[in-house]
Design a protein around this motif. Structure first.
Motif, PDB file in Angstrom:
ATOM      1  N   LYS A 157       0.939  -1.281  -0.079  1.00  0.00           N
ATOM      2  CA  LYS A 157      -0.117  -0.070  -0.162  1.00  0.00           C
ATOM      3  C   LYS A 157       0.870   1.124   0.052  1.00  0.00           C
ATOM      4  N   PRO A 158       0.315   2.183  -0.342  1.00  0.00           N
ATOM      5  CA  PRO A 158       1.308   3.630  -0.688  1.00  0.00           C
ATOM      6  C   PRO A 158       1.560   3.969   0.820  1.00  0.00           C
ATOM      7  N   PRO A 159       2.563   4.543   0.943  1.00  0.00           N
ATOM      8  CA  PRO A 159       3.162   5.142   2.286  1.00  0.00           C
ATOM      9  C   PRO A 159       2.464   6.338   2.560  1.00  0.00           C
ATOM     10  N   GLU A 160       2.298   6.813   3.815  1.00  0.00           N
ATOM     11  CA  GLU A 160       1.913   8.105   4.507  1.00  0.00           C
ATOM     12  C   GLU A 160       2.972   8.952   4.669  1.00  0.00           C
ATOM     13  N   PHE A 161       2.640  10.202   4.453  1.00  0.00           N
ATOM     14  CA  PHE A 161       3.718  11.098   4.627  1.00  0.00           C
ATOM     15  C   PHE A 161       3.241  12.229   5.521  1.00  0.00           C
ATOM     16  N   VAL A 162       4.079  12.624   6.701  1.00  0.00           N
ATOM     17  CA  VAL A 162       3.631  13.443   7.711  1.00  0.00           C
ATOM     18  C   VAL A 162       5.007  14.277   7.829  1.00  0.00           C
ATOM     19  N   ALA A 163       4.714  15.584   7.824  1.00  0.00           N
ATOM     20  CA  ALA A 163       5.701  16.824   7.698  1.00  0.00           C
ATOM     21  C   ALA A 163       5.695  17.815   8.747  1.00  0.00           C
ATOM     22  N   GLN A 164       6.473  18.606   9.132  1.00  0.00           N
ATOM     23  CA  GLN A 164       6.763  19.383   9.940  1.00  0.00           C
ATOM     24  C   GLN A 164       8.306  20.293   9.747  1.00  0.00           C
ATOM     25  N   GLU A 165       8.203  21.524   9.199  1.00  0.00           N
ATOM     26  CA  GLU A 165       9.148  22.364   8.838  1.00  0.00           C
ATOM     27  C   GLU A 165      10.088  21.488   7.958  1.00  0.00           C
ATOM     28  N   ASP A 166      11.285  21.214   8.321  1.00  0.00           N
ATOM     29  CA  ASP A 166      12.314  20.521   7.316  1.00  0.00           C
ATOM     30  C   ASP A 166      12.395  18.904   7.231  1.00  0.00           C
ATOM     31  N   ARG A 167      11.373  18.401   8.201  1.00  0.00           N
ATOM     32  CA  ARG A 167      11.286  16.995   8.179  1.00  0.00           C
ATOM     33  C   ARG A 167      10.032  16.394   7.741  1.00  0.00           C
ATOM     34  N   VAL A 168      10.245  15.069   7.031  1.00  0.00           N
ATOM     35  CA  VAL A 168       9.216  14.699   6.556  1.00  0.00           C
ATOM     36  C   VAL A 168       9.530  13.136   6.886  1.00  0.00           C
ATOM     37  N   LEU A 169       8.456  12.543   7.529  1.00  0.00           N
ATOM     38  CA  LEU A 169       8.119  11.244   8.168  1.00  0.00           C
ATOM     39  C   LEU A 169       7.546  10.480   7.046  1.00  0.00           C
ATOM     40  N   VAL A 170       7.943   9.350   6.441  1.00  0.00           N
ATOM     41  CA  VAL A 170       7.202   8.292   5.538  1.00  0.00           C
ATOM     42  C   VAL A 170       7.019   7.279   6.393  1.00  0.00           C
ATOM     43  N   ILE A 171       5.730   6.708   6.221  1.00  0.00           N
ATOM     44  CA  ILE A 171       5.570   5.544   6.997  1.00  0.00           C
ATOM     45  C   ILE A 171       4.869   4.298   6.365  1.00  0.00           C
ATOM     46  N   GLY A 172       5.485   3.410   6.398  1.00  0.00           N
ATOM     47  CA  GLY A 172       5.052   2.144   5.193  1.00  0.00           C
ATOM     48  C   GLY A 172       5.280   0.873   5.751  1.00  0.00           C
ATOM     49  N   VAL A 173       4.920   0.102   4.941  1.00  0.00           N
ATOM     50  CA  VAL A 173       5.338  -1.372   4.912  1.00  0.00           C
ATOM     51  C   VAL A 173       5.706  -1.872   3.562  1.00  0.00           C
ATOM     52  N   ALA A 174       6.586  -2.737   3.839  1.00  0.00           N
ATOM     53  CA  ALA A 174       7.439  -3.609   2.799  1.00  0.00           C
ATOM     54  C   ALA A 174       7.145  -5.086   2.777  1.00  0.00           C
ATOM     55  N   THR A 175       6.950  -5.911   1.830  1.00  0.00           N
ATOM     56  CA  THR A 175       7.214  -7.285   1.850  1.00  0.00           C
ATOM     57  C   THR A 175       8.162  -7.629   0.896  1.00  0.00           C
ATOM     58  N   GLY A 176       9.021  -8.820   1.136  1.00  0.00           N
ATOM     59  CA  GLY A 176       9.767  -9.140   0.183  1.00  0.00           C
ATOM     60  C   GLY A 176      10.500 -10.429   0.529  1.00  0.00           C
ATOM     61  N   LYS A 177      11.770 -10.677   0.075  1.00  0.00           N
ATOM     62  CA  LYS A 177      12.444 -11.685   0.368  1.00  0.00           C
ATOM     63  C   LYS A 177      14.059 -11.286   0.080  1.00  0.00           C
ATOM     64  N   ILE A 178      14.950 -12.073   0.750  1.00  0.00           N
ATOM     65  CA  ILE A 178      16.381 -11.717   0.443  1.00  0.00           C
ATOM     66  C   ILE A 178      16.637 -12.761  -0.267  1.00  0.00           C
ATOM     67  N   LYS A 179      17.221 -12.363  -1.300  1.00  0.00           N
ATOM     68  CA  LYS A 179      17.619 -13.289  -2.621  1.00  0.00           C
ATOM     69  C   LYS A 179      18.298 -14.370  -1.759  1.00  0.00           C
ATOM     70  N   ALA A 180      19.672 -14.072  -1.128  1.00  0.00           N
ATOM     71  CA  ALA A 180      20.758 -15.114  -1.081  1.00  0.00           C
ATOM     72  C   ALA A 180      20.010 -16.439  -0.061  1.00  0.00           C
ATOM     73  N   THR A 181      18.980 -16.131   0.591  1.00  0.00           N
ATOM     74  CA  THR A 181      18.283 -16.969   1.423  1.00  0.00           C
ATOM     75  C   THR A 181      17.128 -17.592   1.061  1.00  0.00           C
ATOM     76  N   ASN A 182      16.438 -16.777  -0.057  1.00  0.00           N
ATOM     77  CA  ASN A 182      14.926 -17.086  -0.400  1.00  0.00           C
ATOM     78  C   ASN A 182      13.994 -16.837   0.867  1.00  0.00           C
ATOM     79  N   LYS A 183      14.375 -16.207   1.851  1.00  0.00           N
ATOM     80  CA  LYS A 183      13.506 -16.014   2.994  1.00  0.00           C
ATOM     81  C   LYS A 183      12.610 -14.684   2.912  1.00  0.00           C
ATOM     82  N   PRO A 184      11.383 -14.936   3.137  1.00  0.00           N
ATOM     83  CA  PRO A 184      10.564 -13.622   3.009  1.00  0.00           C
ATOM     84  C   PRO A 184      10.798 -12.622   4.214  1.00  0.00           C
ATOM     85  N   PHE A 185      10.139 -11.631   4.168  1.00  0.00           N
ATOM     86  CA  PHE A 185      10.090 -10.792   5.397  1.00  0.00           C
ATOM     87  C   PHE A 185       8.837  -9.953   5.191  1.00  0.00           C
TER      88      PHE A 185
END
Length: 133
Positions: free
Chosen positions: A71-99
């Motif tokens: 899903k698209p990340p959420e952006f929260v900002a104040q002055e010169d800072r931007v927080l980006v909140i999200g989730v990622a799924t995937g796998k490490i190629k060397a181990t083929n293990k998901p996360f």
């Protein structure tokens, strides 16, 4: 810059990374960018400084990790800072293990360029997926 412009610069940065547009990524970050990726025992952990190290970590990420963003990340900002909140799924190629990684990027924007990125990620999930038998 305005908060809205800072958020747009960060959105442009994420879009450039997602599309693999290396040149665009570099135009959006300061020469002395600092990207801190916490953790141990997984391929991308460390502090990466400057364009050369940024290019290296992004290249390493594409070689070592398959990642999707359900899903698209959420952006929260104040002055010169931007927080980006999200989730990622995937796998490490060397181990083929998901996360699954719930993450927050704390990004500082100055004069229209990203100057610092600090990731807050599920280091345990990524380290577990990186473990070889």
């Amino acid at each position: 810059m305005s908060i809205e412009k800072n958020v747009q610069v960060v959105k442009d940065f994420f879009a450039a990374i997602g599309s693999g547009d290396k040149q665009r990524v570099l135009t959006l970050v300061a020469e002395d960018i600092e990207w801190i990726i916490p953790g141990e025992d997984w391929p991308l952990a460390g502090t990466h400084r400057g364009h050369t190290e940024l290019e290296a970590v992004l290249q390493k990420a594409s070689k070592e990790i398959e990642m999707t963003y359900p899903k698209p990340p959420e952006f929260v900002a104040q002055e010169d800072r931007v927080l980006v909140i999200g989730v990622a799924t995937g796998k490490i190629k060397a181990t083929n293990k998901p996360f699954k990684d719930d993450w927050v990027f704390d990004i500082t924007v100055r004069d229209g360029k990203l100057t610092k990125i600090r990731e807050y990620i599920d280091t345990q999930a990524l380290a577990r997926a990186s473990e070889k038998p």
